[in-house]
Design a protein around this motif. Sequence first.
Motif, PDB file in Angstrom:
ATOM      1  N   ASP A  16       0.967  -1.014  -0.124  1.00 44.73           N
ATOM      2  CA  ASP A  16       0.210  -0.245   0.098  1.00 44.73           C
ATOM      3  C   ASP A  16       1.300   0.883  -0.098  1.00 44.73           C
ATOM      4  O   ASP A  16       1.818   1.248   0.787  1.00 44.73           O
ATOM      5  CB  ASP A  16      -0.902   0.671   1.239  1.00 44.73           C
ATOM      6  CG  ASP A  16      -1.960   1.015   1.015  1.00 44.73           C
ATOM      7  OD1 ASP A  16      -3.299   0.440   1.226  1.00 44.73           O
ATOM      8  OD2 ASP A  16      -1.885   2.006   0.690  1.00 44.73           O
ATOM      9  N   LEU A  17       0.335   1.934  -0.411  1.00 48.00           N
ATOM     10  CA  LEU A  17       0.893   3.854  -0.616  1.00 48.00           C
ATOM     11  C   LEU A  17       1.193   4.183   0.611  1.00 48.00           C
ATOM     12  O   LEU A  17       2.607   4.657   1.606  1.00 48.00           O
ATOM     13  CB  LEU A  17       0.657   4.643  -1.457  1.00 48.00           C
ATOM     14  CG  LEU A  17      -0.671   5.008  -2.431  1.00 48.00           C
ATOM     15  CD1 LEU A  17      -1.041   5.771  -3.058  1.00 48.00           C
ATOM     16  CD2 LEU A  17       1.195   4.875  -2.999  1.00 48.00           C
ATOM     17  N   LYS A  18       0.899   3.280   2.181  1.00 48.21           N
ATOM     18  CA  LYS A  18       0.287   4.102   3.313  1.00 48.21           C
ATOM     19  C   LYS A  18       0.600   2.637   4.502  1.00 48.21           C
ATOM     20  O   LYS A  18       0.911   1.731   3.438  1.00 48.21           O
ATOM     21  CB  LYS A  18      -0.952   4.653   3.841  1.00 48.21           C
ATOM     22  CG  LYS A  18      -1.036   5.820   3.243  1.00 48.21           C
ATOM     23  CD  LYS A  18      -2.402   6.101   3.326  1.00 48.21           C
ATOM     24  CE  LYS A  18      -3.945   5.250   2.822  1.00 48.21           C
ATOM     25  NZ  LYS A  18      -4.654   5.840   3.443  1.00 48.21           N
ATOM     26  N   GLY A  33       4.415   1.030  -0.745  1.00 51.97           N
ATOM     27  CA  GLY A  33       5.185   1.722  -1.909  1.00 51.97           C
ATOM     28  C   GLY A  33       4.277   1.605  -2.834  1.00 51.97           C
ATOM     29  O   GLY A  33       2.488   0.746  -2.477  1.00 51.97           O
ATOM     30  N   ASP A  34       4.145   1.922  -4.022  1.00 52.00           N
ATOM     31  CA  ASP A  34       3.094   2.370  -5.402  1.00 52.00           C
ATOM     32  C   ASP A  34       3.391   0.680  -6.311  1.00 52.00           C
ATOM     33  O   ASP A  34       3.909   1.119  -6.875  1.00 52.00           O
ATOM     34  CB  ASP A  34       3.758   3.253  -6.380  1.00 52.00           C
ATOM     35  CG  ASP A  34       2.711   4.579  -7.307  1.00 52.00           C
ATOM     36  OD1 ASP A  34       1.392   2.989  -7.376  1.00 52.00           O
ATOM     37  OD2 ASP A  34       2.729   4.412  -7.359  1.00 52.00           O
ATOM     38  N   LEU A  35       1.967  -0.172  -6.411  1.00 54.08           N
ATOM     39  CA  LEU A  35       2.460  -0.638  -7.482  1.00 54.08           C
ATOM     40  C   LEU A  35       2.544  -1.068  -8.312  1.00 54.08           C
ATOM     41  O   LEU A  35       3.035  -1.413  -9.283  1.00 54.08           O
ATOM     42  CB  LEU A  35       0.863  -1.796  -6.582  1.00 54.08           C
ATOM     43  CG  LEU A  35       0.648  -3.365  -8.247  1.00 54.08           C
ATOM     44  CD1 LEU A  35       1.106  -4.109  -7.047  1.00 54.08           C
ATOM     45  CD2 LEU A  35      -0.350  -3.094  -8.997  1.00 54.08           C
ATOM     46  N   GLU A  36       2.249   0.190  -8.995  1.00 53.77           N
ATOM     47  CA  GLU A  36       2.241   0.265 -10.028  1.00 53.77           C
ATOM     48  C   GLU A  36       3.781   0.423 -10.458  1.00 53.77           C
ATOM     49  O   GLU A  36       4.046   0.922 -11.477  1.00 53.77           O
ATOM     50  CB  GLU A  36       1.334   1.879 -11.144  1.00 53.77           C
ATOM     51  CG  GLU A  36       0.297   1.724 -10.701  1.00 53.77           C
ATOM     52  CD  GLU A  36      -0.769   2.838 -11.625  1.00 53.77           C
ATOM     53  OE1 GLU A  36      -0.484   2.634 -12.941  1.00 53.77           O
ATOM     54  OE2 GLU A  36      -0.916   3.553 -10.851  1.00 53.77           O
ATOM     55  N   ASP A  57      -7.576  -4.522  -2.899  1.00 51.13           N
ATOM     56  CA  ASP A  57      -8.733  -3.416  -2.458  1.00 51.13           C
ATOM     57  C   ASP A  57      -7.593  -2.244  -3.136  1.00 51.13           C
ATOM     58  O   ASP A  57      -8.839  -0.828  -2.510  1.00 51.13           O
ATOM     59  CB  ASP A  57      -8.754  -3.299  -1.161  1.00 51.13           C
ATOM     60  CG  ASP A  57      -9.886  -2.480  -0.632  1.00 51.13           C
ATOM     61  OD1 ASP A  57     -11.229  -2.796  -1.068  1.00 51.13           O
ATOM     62  OD2 ASP A  57     -10.135  -2.164   0.849  1.00 51.13           O
ATOM     63  N   MET A  58      -7.253  -1.870  -3.828  1.00 50.14           N
ATOM     64  CA  MET A  58      -6.253  -1.241  -4.075  1.00 50.14           C
ATOM     65  C   MET A  58      -7.378   0.335  -4.602  1.00 50.14           C
ATOM     66  O   MET A  58      -8.696  -0.411  -5.769  1.00 50.14           O
ATOM     67  CB  MET A  58      -5.796  -0.996  -5.726  1.00 50.14           C
ATOM     68  CG  MET A  58      -4.584  -0.772  -4.798  1.00 50.14           C
ATOM     69  SD  MET A  58      -2.740  -1.057  -6.382  1.00 50.14           S
ATOM     70  CE  MET A  58      -3.690  -1.828  -7.325  1.00 50.14           C
ATOM     71  N   ALA A  59      -7.322   1.498  -4.769  1.00 50.19           N
ATOM     72  CA  ALA A  59      -8.664   2.340  -4.558  1.00 50.19           C
ATOM     73  C   ALA A  59      -7.930   4.254  -4.793  1.00 50.19           C
ATOM     74  O   ALA A  59      -7.011   3.639  -4.255  1.00 50.19           O
ATOM     75  CB  ALA A  59      -9.265   2.194  -4.577  1.00 50.19           C
ATOM     76  N   LEU A  74      -4.710   1.429 -12.145  1.00 47.25           N
ATOM     77  CA  LEU A  74      -5.055   0.393 -11.232  1.00 47.25           C
ATOM     78  C   LEU A  74      -5.120  -1.337 -11.245  1.00 47.25           C
ATOM     79  O   LEU A  74      -3.941  -1.533 -11.387  1.00 47.25           O
ATOM     80  CB  LEU A  74      -5.219   0.844  -9.861  1.00 47.25           C
ATOM     81  CG  LEU A  74      -4.713   1.847  -9.141  1.00 47.25           C
ATOM     82  CD1 LEU A  74      -5.440   2.454  -8.095  1.00 47.25           C
ATOM     83  CD2 LEU A  74      -3.130   1.928  -8.772  1.00 47.25           C
ATOM     84  N   LYS A  95     -11.060  -5.097  -6.573  1.00 49.95           N
ATOM     85  CA  LYS A  95     -11.799  -3.211  -6.295  1.00 49.95           C
ATOM     86  C   LYS A  95     -11.906  -2.693  -7.664  1.00 49.95           C
ATOM     87  O   LYS A  95     -10.466  -2.810  -8.121  1.00 49.95           O
ATOM     88  CB  LYS A  95     -11.425  -3.003  -4.900  1.00 49.95           C
ATOM     89  CG  LYS A  95     -12.195  -1.820  -5.144  1.00 49.95           C
ATOM     90  CD  LYS A  95     -12.395  -0.673  -3.893  1.00 49.95           C
ATOM     91  CE  LYS A  95     -12.954  -1.321  -2.489  1.00 49.95           C
ATOM     92  NZ  LYS A  95     -12.638  -0.473  -1.875  1.00 49.95           N
TER      93      LYS A  95
HETATM   94  C1  LIG Z   1     -10.123   1.524  -0.214  1.00 49.69           C
HETATM   95  S1  LIG Z   1      -8.620   1.549   0.505  1.00 49.69           S
HETATM   96  C2  LIG Z   1      -8.607   0.172   1.244  1.00 49.69           C
HETATM   97  C3  LIG Z   1      -8.354  -0.131   2.787  1.00 49.69           C
HETATM   98  C4  LIG Z   1      -7.175  -1.452   3.057  1.00 49.69           C
HETATM   99  N1  LIG Z   1      -8.402  -2.559   2.236  1.00 49.69           N
HETATM  100  C5  LIG Z   1      -7.704  -1.028   4.986  1.00 49.69           C
HETATM  101  O1  LIG Z   1      -8.385  -2.007   4.979  1.00 49.69           O
HETATM  102  O2  LIG Z   1      -7.199  -0.514   4.967  1.00 49.69           O
HETATM  103  C6  LIG Z   1      -7.296   1.760  -0.899  1.00 49.69           C
HETATM  104  C7  LIG Z   1      -5.957   1.704  -0.597  1.00 49.69           C
HETATM  105  O3  LIG Z   1      -5.444   1.568  -1.953  1.00 49.69           O
HETATM  106  C8  LIG Z   1      -4.250   2.680  -1.966  1.00 49.69           C
HETATM  107  N2  LIG Z   1      -3.931   2.919  -2.938  1.00 49.69           N
HETATM  108  C9  LIG Z   1      -4.160   3.211  -3.844  1.00 49.69           C
HETATM  109  N3  LIG Z   1      -3.199   3.577  -5.438  1.00 49.69           N
HETATM  110  C10 LIG Z   1      -2.194   2.504  -4.977  1.00 49.69           C
HETATM  111  C11 LIG Z   1      -0.995   2.327  -5.268  1.00 49.69           C
HETATM  112  N4  LIG Z   1      -0.627   2.631  -7.061  1.00 49.69           N
HETATM  113  N5  LIG Z   1      -0.498   1.213  -5.352  1.00 49.69           N
HETATM  114  C12 LIG Z   1      -0.686   0.940  -4.081  1.00 49.69           C
HETATM  115  N6  LIG Z   1      -1.775   0.885  -2.867  1.00 49.69           N
HETATM  116  C13 LIG Z   1      -2.644   2.159  -3.382  1.00 49.69           C
HETATM  117  C14 LIG Z   1      -4.590   3.596  -1.233  1.00 49.69           C
HETATM  118  O4  LIG Z   1      -3.350   4.017  -0.437  1.00 49.69           O
HETATM  119  C15 LIG Z   1      -5.517   2.649   0.172  1.00 49.69           C
HETATM  120  O5  LIG Z   1      -4.613   2.519   1.393  1.00 49.69           O
END
Ligand SMILES: C[S@@+](CC[C@H](N)C(=O)[O-])C[C@H]1O[C@@H](n2cnc3c(N)ncnc32)[C@H](O)[C@@H]1O
Length: 151
Positions: A16-18, A33-36, A57-59, A74, A95
């Motif tokens: 996840d980015l975070k 990290g950024d999956l892309e 669940d990326m969004a 994504l 997702k």
């Molecule tokens: C709907 S939230 C998912 C929440 C997660 N299922 C949870 O329970 O914490 C979407 C997530 O996609 C991640 N995201 C968006 N773009 C991304 C990318 N390019 N690479 C990795 N993660 C990404 C965001 O940081 C965010 O935490």
Amino acid sequence: MTAEIVGPRGRVVGIDLKAVEHAMPAQVHTLVGDLERTPPEALTGPGGGLFDVVISDMAPNTSGHGDDLVSARLCRSLLDMLPGVLAPGGGLTMKIFEGQEYPAVVRETQRLFREAKGFKPKACRDVSRETYIVARGYRAPTPPAAEGAGG
Ligand SMILES: C[S@@+](CC[C@H](N)C(=O)[O-])C[C@H]1O[C@@H](n2cnc3c(N)ncnc32)[C@H](O)[C@@H]1O
């Protein structure tokens, strides 16, 4: 939940980015990290063992403008990565925001799997554009024959 399904001898890798802020069982490894921009090997590890299932669940952060297009991008990045992370016959749940690209992404997923369809769980509000594509029976591409082989 996935950690419970695979059990202590299984392996779950998340990206996840975070950063994940709560404790995870030992079989769960998380990357920031950024999956892309992440090579498949960063997820599979040095052994390169493929996963049985990929769950996304990326969004994007919703801005109200073009979110469905970013969501589709994504998903396509994830589909492109599958040869390096998903075992033949494996499953996928990802997702996606419904929008103009949604039917095309479903079709692209169907080409890669024995079966694939859109699925909106009850937990998704009716008004929400978020839904999922669920697929099983990954048709992994055949690796190219080694140069000079068979001659
Ligand atoms: C709907 S939230 C998912 C929440 C997660 N299922 C949870 O329970 O914490 C979407 C997530 O996609 C991640 N995201 C968006 N773009 C991304 C990318 N390019 N690479 C990795 N993660 C990404 C965001 O940081 C965010 O935490």
